[in-house]
Design a protein around this motif. Sequence first.
Motif: not given
Lengths: 222, 222
Positions: B10, B46-47, B49-50, B52-55
Motif C-alpha cells: 500500500v 509507503y503508508v 500504519p504506525e 499515519d491517521a489516513s492515506t
Amino acid sequence: MAGQEKRPIVTVDTVLFTLRDGRLATLLQRRDKPPHAGSLALVGGYVRPEEDASTTDAAARILAQKAGLAGLFLEQLATFSGPVRDPRGWSLSVAHYALVPEAALAAAHDLDAFPVDDPPPLPFDHGAILAAALARIRNKGAWSSLPALLLPETFTLPDLKAVYEAVMDERLNDSAFRRKITELRLIEEVPDARSPATAERRRPAQLYRLARRALVAFDRVI
Amino acid sequence: MAGQEKRPIVTVDTVLFTLRDGRLATLLQRRDKPPHAGSLALVGGYVRPEEDASTTDAAARILAQKAGLAGLFLEQLATFSGPVRDPRGWSLSVAHYALVPEAALAAAHDLDAFPVDDPPPLPFDHGAILAAALARIRNKGAWSSLPALLLPETFTLPDLKAVYEAVMDERLNDSAFRRKITELRLIEEVPDARSPATAERRRPAQLYRLARRALVAFDRVI
C-alpha cells in the motif's frame, strides 16, 4: 522495503443503488462473520492478490460471490482509511458504487433494500461511505446517463423522467426534461418499438434505449 | 482473517500542480531507490500504519519529508491497483493531487517542474495517474475555487483570469469571466488594498482574496 507486518488490511465495499417503489434505495447484506456479525452492512470483503486484477475486480468478484450480482455498472468512489475504522487494525477500503437494475435482482440473494435517506445504523464507516456515494450519484446523475442505468434496456420517456427524479431527488418540469435529454443525445428511439397502453396512458408510448456513446464513463460493466 | 502474506503493498503518490511561466506545470522527483532508481516520478511512498491517521495523512507526511512541502491543498484522486504496476508485487497506490502556490515552493527541495502536457516518460503507472489528475483539475477547475489556490493569498482579477486559463487550457472572454466570478461569489475585495502599477498596467489594481466559503471542498490543508 516495508515488511509485511506493517501492511494495512485492504478491503473493498460496494454501495448498491436500486429503485424500490419508484424511489432510490440501497441494498445491504447481513454480515455472517465478526466483526459486527449480524449487522446490516455494505457488501464487501478482502482484496485477494492471487485472484483479483484490481480493486474493482475484487469488488465485482465479491458482489458475484456474496450476493449473486452480475450485469452491473460499477465504479470506484474513494478510499476510506485509518487506524480505528475496523477493529482488526489499520485498514483501508476502496469503496465502489454500482447501479442495480431490476433485471439484475432476479438472480441476487441475501440483500435487503432500504430507502437511501433512511438506512439502518451501519457498522465501520459504512454510513459515511453510503453518504459519499449518494452525493456522488446525485451530482453525477445531473445530466449524465447514470440514472438510466437503473432502468431496463428499453424504456419510455416518462420512465426515464421518473428515474432522474428519484436519483436527483427533485421534481423535473416535463418539457424542460425532454429538451435537456434531447440536447444531450443520451438516448435513441428503438425503431418500431412501443410500450403497451396502461391504465395511466391510453396510447402506446415510443420506447427508447441509451445511446452507446452515453455508456463510456464507467469503470467497468460486470 | 486474511493472512499478512496476502496483503497488497500500500503506497500513496501525489500529483503536484504549480504555475511555471504562467503555464500549468507538474513537479516530479528523481527516485533514489529501486525500483526505477534515477527516474523522475510522482512523489510517493509507503503508508505507515504506525504513523499515519489516513492515506491522505500519509501523502502529507511524505510530501513534507521528501520534498519540504507544506501549506498545500491536497485531495484524494483515485486508487490505482493491480499485480503488475509495481515489480515488488501486487500493489495499490492511493493517488492524491495538490496545488502548489509559489510561496510553498520557497522551502521545497528535490523537485523539477515540467509542462503538464509534455512530461518525461514516467515509471509505474504514474503517467496514467498524472493524466487522471489533470482531467480532474480541468473538470473541477471549471468554476470552482481550485485554480485560485495556485495564486498568492491576494491577487488581481487579471491574475485570476490567467490562472483559470492555465488550468482549463482555454482562452476566456474578459467580461464573461468577470460576470461568472462575481456570480459564483468565490472572491472578495481586500479592503483598501491595491497592487502597484506595472509596465502592462498604468493604474494600481484592486486586490482580491478567496472567500472563506470557497475553501471547503478540499480534503485537507497541510
